[in-house]
Scaffold this motif. Structure first.
Motif, PDB file in Angstrom:
ATOM      1  N   THR A  52       0.900  -1.093   0.164  1.00  0.00           N
ATOM      2  CA  THR A  52       0.084   0.039   0.129  1.00  0.00           C
ATOM      3  C   THR A  52       0.973   1.198  -0.037  1.00  0.00           C
ATOM      4  O   THR A  52       0.709   1.837  -0.822  1.00  0.00           O
ATOM      5  N   VAL A  53       1.895   1.157   0.854  1.00  0.00           N
ATOM      6  CA  VAL A  53       2.668   2.421   0.768  1.00  0.00           C
ATOM      7  C   VAL A  53       3.650   2.426  -0.520  1.00  0.00           C
ATOM      8  O   VAL A  53       3.664   3.576  -0.944  1.00  0.00           O
ATOM      9  N   LEU A  54       4.213   1.303  -0.883  1.00  0.00           N
ATOM     10  CA  LEU A  54       4.639   1.338  -2.381  1.00  0.00           C
ATOM     11  C   LEU A  54       3.875   2.056  -3.376  1.00  0.00           C
ATOM     12  O   LEU A  54       4.544   2.692  -4.286  1.00  0.00           O
ATOM     13  N   PHE A  55       2.865   1.838  -3.247  1.00  0.00           N
ATOM     14  CA  PHE A  55       1.511   2.064  -4.544  1.00  0.00           C
ATOM     15  C   PHE A  55       0.996   3.496  -4.278  1.00  0.00           C
ATOM     16  O   PHE A  55       0.420   4.110  -5.210  1.00  0.00           O
ATOM     17  N   THR A  56       1.034   4.055  -2.966  1.00  0.00           N
ATOM     18  CA  THR A  56       0.325   5.381  -2.533  1.00  0.00           C
ATOM     19  C   THR A  56       0.701   6.491  -3.817  1.00  0.00           C
ATOM     20  O   THR A  56      -0.277   7.093  -3.920  1.00  0.00           O
ATOM     21  N   PRO A  57       1.829   6.435  -4.129  1.00  0.00           N
ATOM     22  CA  PRO A  57       2.009   7.735  -4.987  1.00  0.00           C
ATOM     23  C   PRO A  57       1.336   7.693  -6.169  1.00  0.00           C
ATOM     24  O   PRO A  57       0.909   8.496  -6.857  1.00  0.00           O
ATOM     25  N   TYR A  58       0.786   6.280  -6.603  1.00  0.00           N
ATOM     26  CA  TYR A  58       0.137   6.023  -7.897  1.00  0.00           C
ATOM     27  C   TYR A  58      -1.337   5.996  -7.306  1.00  0.00           C
ATOM     28  O   TYR A  58      -2.159   6.935  -8.186  1.00  0.00           O
ATOM     29  N   SER A  59      -1.520   5.302  -6.517  1.00  0.00           N
ATOM     30  CA  SER A  59      -3.158   5.224  -6.197  1.00  0.00           C
ATOM     31  C   SER A  59      -3.259   4.422  -4.757  1.00  0.00           C
ATOM     32  O   SER A  59      -2.902   3.168  -4.611  1.00  0.00           O
ATOM     33  N   LEU A  60      -3.802   4.811  -3.670  1.00  0.00           N
ATOM     34  CA  LEU A  60      -4.204   4.079  -2.563  1.00  0.00           C
ATOM     35  C   LEU A  60      -4.775   2.951  -2.626  1.00  0.00           C
ATOM     36  O   LEU A  60      -4.642   1.952  -2.212  1.00  0.00           O
ATOM     37  N   GLN A  61      -5.734   2.919  -3.558  1.00  0.00           N
ATOM     38  CA  GLN A  61      -6.901   1.841  -3.943  1.00  0.00           C
ATOM     39  C   GLN A  61      -5.848   0.661  -4.604  1.00  0.00           C
ATOM     40  O   GLN A  61      -6.139  -0.425  -4.206  1.00  0.00           O
ATOM     41  N   ALA A  62      -5.001   1.152  -5.390  1.00  0.00           N
ATOM     42  CA  ALA A  62      -4.208   0.243  -6.368  1.00  0.00           C
ATOM     43  C   ALA A  62      -3.465  -0.413  -5.200  1.00  0.00           C
ATOM     44  O   ALA A  62      -3.087  -1.642  -5.338  1.00  0.00           O
ATOM     45  N   GLY A  63      -2.631   0.205  -4.355  1.00  0.00           N
ATOM     46  CA  GLY A  63      -1.835  -0.261  -3.335  1.00  0.00           C
ATOM     47  C   GLY A  63      -2.581  -1.238  -2.299  1.00  0.00           C
ATOM     48  O   GLY A  63      -1.806  -2.426  -2.091  1.00  0.00           O
ATOM     49  N   ILE A  64      -3.801  -1.051  -1.929  1.00  0.00           N
ATOM     50  CA  ILE A  64      -4.597  -1.934  -1.259  1.00  0.00           C
ATOM     51  C   ILE A  64      -4.843  -3.230  -1.771  1.00  0.00           C
ATOM     52  O   ILE A  64      -4.665  -4.387  -1.322  1.00  0.00           O
ATOM     53  N   ILE A  65      -5.315  -3.025  -3.154  1.00  0.00           N
ATOM     54  CA  ILE A  65      -5.549  -4.205  -3.919  1.00  0.00           C
ATOM     55  C   ILE A  65      -4.161  -4.956  -4.290  1.00  0.00           C
ATOM     56  O   ILE A  65      -4.395  -6.282  -4.122  1.00  0.00           O
ATOM     57  N   ALA A  66      -3.236  -4.316  -4.478  1.00  0.00           N
ATOM     58  CA  ALA A  66      -1.823  -5.251  -4.730  1.00  0.00           C
ATOM     59  C   ALA A  66      -1.616  -6.038  -3.525  1.00  0.00           C
ATOM     60  O   ALA A  66      -0.957  -7.001  -3.277  1.00  0.00           O
ATOM     61  N   GLY A  67      -1.348  -5.306  -2.353  1.00  0.00           N
ATOM     62  CA  GLY A  67      -1.170  -5.981  -1.052  1.00  0.00           C
ATOM     63  C   GLY A  67      -2.037  -7.189  -0.732  1.00  0.00           C
ATOM     64  O   GLY A  67      -1.414  -8.027  -0.277  1.00  0.00           O
ATOM     65  N   VAL A  68      -3.367  -6.883  -0.788  1.00  0.00           N
ATOM     66  CA  VAL A  68      -4.399  -8.247  -0.608  1.00  0.00           C
ATOM     67  C   VAL A  68      -4.089  -9.291  -1.814  1.00  0.00           C
ATOM     68  O   VAL A  68      -3.978 -10.491  -1.330  1.00  0.00           O
ATOM     69  N   VAL A  69      -3.851  -8.923  -2.895  1.00  0.00           N
ATOM     70  CA  VAL A  69      -3.700 -10.095  -3.857  1.00  0.00           C
ATOM     71  C   VAL A  69      -2.300 -10.786  -3.710  1.00  0.00           C
ATOM     72  O   VAL A  69      -2.297 -11.884  -3.878  1.00  0.00           O
ATOM     73  N   ALA A  70      -1.261  -9.919  -3.505  1.00  0.00           N
ATOM     74  CA  ALA A  70      -0.182 -10.535  -3.001  1.00  0.00           C
ATOM     75  C   ALA A  70      -0.014 -11.576  -1.662  1.00  0.00           C
ATOM     76  O   ALA A  70       0.558 -12.612  -1.536  1.00  0.00           O
ATOM     77  N   TYR A  71      -0.839 -11.113  -0.811  1.00  0.00           N
ATOM     78  CA  TYR A  71      -0.896 -11.868   0.425  1.00  0.00           C
ATOM     79  C   TYR A  71      -1.909 -13.224   0.092  1.00  0.00           C
ATOM     80  O   TYR A  71      -1.196 -14.146   0.413  1.00  0.00           O
ATOM     81  N   ALA A  72      -2.665 -13.004  -0.545  1.00  0.00           N
ATOM     82  CA  ALA A  72      -3.611 -14.151  -1.059  1.00  0.00           C
ATOM     83  C   ALA A  72      -2.590 -15.226  -1.902  1.00  0.00           C
ATOM     84  O   ALA A  72      -2.694 -16.257  -1.708  1.00  0.00           O
ATOM     85  N   LEU A  73      -1.764 -14.584  -2.732  1.00  0.00           N
ATOM     86  CA  LEU A  73      -0.952 -15.518  -3.575  1.00  0.00           C
ATOM     87  C   LEU A  73       0.125 -16.430  -2.720  1.00  0.00           C
ATOM     88  O   LEU A  73       0.507 -17.462  -2.929  1.00  0.00           O
ATOM     89  N   VAL A  74       0.813 -15.428  -2.022  1.00  0.00           N
ATOM     90  CA  VAL A  74       1.774 -16.132  -1.239  1.00  0.00           C
ATOM     91  C   VAL A  74       1.066 -17.095  -0.138  1.00  0.00           C
ATOM     92  O   VAL A  74       1.749 -18.190  -0.274  1.00  0.00           O
ATOM     93  N   CYS A  75      -0.001 -16.858   0.538  1.00  0.00           N
ATOM     94  CA  CYS A  75      -0.681 -17.902   1.342  1.00  0.00           C
ATOM     95  C   CYS A  75      -1.106 -18.975   0.469  1.00  0.00           C
ATOM     96  O   CYS A  75      -0.669 -20.219   0.847  1.00  0.00           O
ATOM     97  N   ALA A  76      -1.512 -18.963  -0.657  1.00  0.00           N
ATOM     98  CA  ALA A  76      -1.867 -20.037  -1.548  1.00  0.00           C
ATOM     99  C   ALA A  76      -0.680 -20.833  -2.108  1.00  0.00           C
ATOM    100  O   ALA A  76      -0.736 -22.016  -1.977  1.00  0.00           O
ATOM    101  N   ILE A  77       0.531 -20.155  -2.347  1.00  0.00           N
ATOM    102  CA  ILE A  77       1.578 -20.977  -2.830  1.00  0.00           C
ATOM    103  C   ILE A  77       2.043 -21.759  -1.540  1.00  0.00           C
ATOM    104  O   ILE A  77       2.533 -22.923  -1.777  1.00  0.00           O
ATOM    105  N   PHE A  78       2.184 -21.219  -0.364  1.00  0.00           N
ATOM    106  CA  PHE A  78       2.743 -21.950   0.731  1.00  0.00           C
ATOM    107  C   PHE A  78       1.713 -22.987   1.143  1.00  0.00           C
ATOM    108  O   PHE A  78       1.953 -24.400   1.559  1.00  0.00           O
ATOM    109  N   ILE A  79       0.347 -22.881   1.143  1.00  0.00           N
ATOM    110  CA  ILE A  79      -0.587 -23.963   1.413  1.00  0.00           C
ATOM    111  C   ILE A  79      -0.531 -25.024   0.351  1.00  0.00           C
ATOM    112  O   ILE A  79      -0.360 -26.251   0.671  1.00  0.00           O
ATOM    113  N   LEU A  80      -0.557 -24.630  -1.145  1.00  0.00           N
ATOM    114  CA  LEU A  80      -0.670 -25.604  -2.007  1.00  0.00           C
ATOM    115  C   LEU A  80       0.743 -26.482  -2.073  1.00  0.00           C
ATOM    116  O   LEU A  80       0.666 -27.655  -2.636  1.00  0.00           O
ATOM    117  N   THR A  81       1.796 -25.934  -1.776  1.00  0.00           N
ATOM    118  CA  THR A  81       3.013 -26.569  -1.821  1.00  0.00           C
ATOM    119  C   THR A  81       3.626 -27.240  -0.691  1.00  0.00           C
ATOM    120  O   THR A  81       4.721 -27.989  -0.327  1.00  0.00           O
TER     121      THR A  81
END
Length: 157
Positions: free
Chosen positions: A31-60
């Motif tokens: 969220t902090v990284l993307f804030t200069p572009y868009s706060l909403q994009a930062g939150i979405i990117a953070g949630v998507v990244a979190y979901a992907l990392v969790c999915a990878i660790f659970i599936l593997t």
């Protein structure tokens, strides 16, 4: 809950709850990284990244099981009749077993977030692997299941 069958064991080596809580830090970081572009994009990117990392660790995450006279650790299988001495390892013993006392020919099924396990000697003369080290949150149950399966396969023979 399934009824316990002698000589059976099943465990999935998922990361701990604290791992998933720590990974939550991806959300504010992105969220902090993307804030200069868009706060909403930062939150979405953070949630998507979190979901992907969790999915990878659970599936593997690796599966450890004893079923039908076969010991399966991380997808590698061996008949329990080819297993010898079973040593239950606490965190310190596990650290030594996969550290300075490790034989390069040994098979390791180790997850960094599990701090106990078993060391099982391989008795198959056609197998160059001297032993397996397998992490488990319930190493005593795993060792007991292997012993029970060995007893069952001996009685069936």
């Amino acid at each position: 809950m399934a009824e316990h069958t002698p000589g059976t064991f099943a465990e999935r080596l998922y990361p701990s709850t604290s791992f998933f809580l720590a990974v939550l830090l991806l959300i504010p970081a992105l969220t902090v990284l993307f804030t200069p572009y868009s706060l909403q994009a930062g939150i979405i990117a953070g949630v998507v990244a979190y979901a992907l990392v969790c999915a990878i660790f659970i599936l593997t995450s690796r599966k450890v099981e004893v079923q039908d006279g076969v010991f399966n650790a991380g997808g590698v299988k061996i008949d329990v009749k080819h297993l010898g001495e079973i040593e239950v390892l606490d965190s310190q013993q596990l650290r030594v077993a996969i550290g300075r006392r490790l034989d390069a020919r040994a098979y390791l099924c180790v997850s960094g977030w599990v701090h106990s396990g078993v060391r099982v000697t391989i008795t198959d003369p056609d197998d160059n692997t001297p032993y397996w080290v397998v992490t488990s949150r319930k190493p005593k149950h795993l060792a007991a299941a292997i012993r029970e399966a060995q007893g069952a396969s001996t009685n069936a023979a």
